[in-house]
Design a protein around this motif. Structure first.
Motif, PDB file in Angstrom:
ATOM      1  N   VAL A  64       6.610 -49.880 -64.057  1.00 58.22           N
ATOM      2  CA  VAL A  64       7.222 -50.438 -62.850  1.00 58.22           C
ATOM      3  C   VAL A  64       6.146 -50.858 -61.858  1.00 58.22           C
ATOM      4  O   VAL A  64       6.189 -51.955 -61.285  1.00 58.22           O
ATOM      5  CB  VAL A  64       8.185 -49.417 -62.216  1.00 58.22           C
ATOM      6  N   HIS A  65       5.157 -49.994 -61.664  1.00 57.95           N
ATOM      7  CA  HIS A  65       4.073 -50.316 -60.725  1.00 57.95           C
ATOM      8  C   HIS A  65       3.242 -51.498 -61.211  1.00 57.95           C
ATOM      9  O   HIS A  65       2.805 -52.335 -60.415  1.00 57.95           O
ATOM     10  CB  HIS A  65       3.181 -49.090 -60.535  1.00 57.95           C
ATOM     11  N   ALA A  66       3.010 -51.580 -62.516  1.00 63.58           N
ATOM     12  CA  ALA A  66       2.198 -52.670 -63.062  1.00 63.58           C
ATOM     13  C   ALA A  66       2.917 -54.012 -62.947  1.00 63.58           C
ATOM     14  O   ALA A  66       2.285 -55.047 -62.678  1.00 63.58           O
ATOM     15  CB  ALA A  66       1.841 -52.382 -64.519  1.00 63.58           C
ATOM     16  N   VAL A  67       4.232 -54.022 -63.155  1.00 63.13           N
ATOM     17  CA  VAL A  67       5.009 -55.260 -62.978  1.00 63.13           C
ATOM     18  C   VAL A  67       4.871 -55.756 -61.545  1.00 63.13           C
ATOM     19  O   VAL A  67       4.659 -56.954 -61.297  1.00 63.13           O
ATOM     20  CB  VAL A  67       6.484 -55.030 -63.353  1.00 63.13           C
ATOM     21  N   ARG A  68       4.960 -54.846 -60.597  1.00 61.30           N
ATOM     22  CA  ARG A  68       4.783 -55.239 -59.194  1.00 61.30           C
ATOM     23  C   ARG A  68       3.367 -55.744 -58.947  1.00 61.30           C
ATOM     24  O   ARG A  68       3.156 -56.713 -58.205  1.00 61.30           O
ATOM     25  CB  ARG A  68       5.069 -54.042 -58.288  1.00 61.30           C
ATOM     26  N   GLU A  69       2.397 -55.117 -59.579  1.00 61.10           N
ATOM     27  CA  GLU A  69       0.993 -55.486 -59.377  1.00 61.10           C
ATOM     28  C   GLU A  69       0.719 -56.923 -59.786  1.00 61.10           C
ATOM     29  O   GLU A  69      -0.009 -57.647 -59.099  1.00 61.10           O
ATOM     30  CB  GLU A  69       0.090 -54.541 -60.177  1.00 61.10           C
ATOM     31  N   ILE A  70       1.287 -57.351 -60.907  1.00 59.99           N
ATOM     32  CA  ILE A  70       0.996 -58.706 -61.379  1.00 59.99           C
ATOM     33  C   ILE A  70       1.933 -59.742 -60.758  1.00 59.99           C
ATOM     34  O   ILE A  70       1.799 -60.938 -61.029  1.00 59.99           O
ATOM     35  CB  ILE A  70       1.014 -58.804 -62.918  1.00 59.99           C
ATOM     36  N   GLY A  71       2.875 -59.290 -59.953  1.00 60.47           N
ATOM     37  CA  GLY A  71       3.683 -60.213 -59.164  1.00 60.47           C
ATOM     38  C   GLY A  71       4.741 -60.979 -59.917  1.00 60.47           C
ATOM     39  O   GLY A  71       5.077 -62.106 -59.554  1.00 60.47           O
TER      40      GLY A  71
END
Length: 243
Positions: free
Chosen positions: A110-117
């Motif tokens: 979830v955090h990585a999806v947000r990170e890559i926008g």
């Protein structure tokens, strides 16, 4: 030196972690401690038992004594099968037992999806359909829009560990759609550390794999940012500024 701690379920693709450590090319140490999860079957009840707090608390002391600055439960399914709220409690209890910042691979996605926008993703899962559906539910609870999901229907982590690049690529292709802005490959039993550039080049979009996001999550917990193009978009993209 930044020491990262990982509680890894069984013995499947734990050798991805020293490989990622080398690919980071920096003063990063990845300490991996195995957690006994029995047969490593992809059935909901055994997956839930694998992530019980008492099972995770026993091996975490070794990571703390090794100097780890953060700990991540390196099992995607061992987190998301509990649902969003219980997975949060799992991480809180792990942090309390370790005396360290803690997370899990499920939250790392979830955090990585947000990170890559990106907003819309496809899920390429080795799991049976019922387990994949729980991951999709977990992602949606975290605000991620899942536009496609494919289940390979494997029964055990040992089967996943035996897959090669061609099989992983076929899985990702089967899940991908034009609408998806990224493809998620959630099984930490898959050896993916060496294949991410190939996957991203073939699909033409970011690919997030379980062991990759697990290490990134541990770095996030320690406020470290490392540029490592060989580990894909996640390790090269500038952070998204929330406004």
């Amino acid at each position: 030196m930044t020491a990262l701690g990982f509680l890894y379920p069984g013995h499947s693709a734990e050798d991805d972690y020293p490989r990622i450590e080398q690919l980071l090319g920096s003063d990063i140490r990845a300490d991996v401690v195995p957690v006994d999860v029995g047969e490593g079957t992809y059935r909901v009840d055994p997956l839930r038992r694998a992530g019980y707090a008492d099972r995770l608390a026993q091996p975490v002391e070794g990571l703390r004594l090794s100097g780890a600055e953060a700990v991540v439960w390196a099992s995607t399914s061992g987190g998301f099968v509990h649902g969003w709220a219980e997975a949060q409690r799992q991480v809180r209890e792990l942090a309390r037992a370790a005396g360290l910042p803690a997370s899990s691979t499920a939250f790392a996605f979830v955090h990585a999806v947000r990170e890559i926008g990106v907003r819309k993703v496809a899920v390429a899962a080795t799991y049976p359909e019922d387990v994949t559906a729980l991951f999709v539910d977990f992602l949606r609870a975290g605000g991620v829009q899942v536009v496609a999901a494919h289940s390979a229907g494997l029964a055990t982590a040992a089967q996943s560990a035996a897959w090669d690049e061609a099989e992983i690529l076929a899985l990702a292709r089967a899940a991908d759609t034009a609408e998806a802005e990224a493809v998620l490959v959630p099984d930490t039993a898959l050896h993916t550390a060496s294949h991410i550039p190939t996957l991203e080049k073939d699909l033409g979009k970011p690919v997030l794999t379980a062991n990759q996001v697990t290490v990134w999550e541990a770095l996030r917990l320690t406020d470290r940012r490392v540029n490592a193009p060989s580990l894909g978009t996640l390790f090269t993209r500038e952070p998204i500024v929330q406004v």
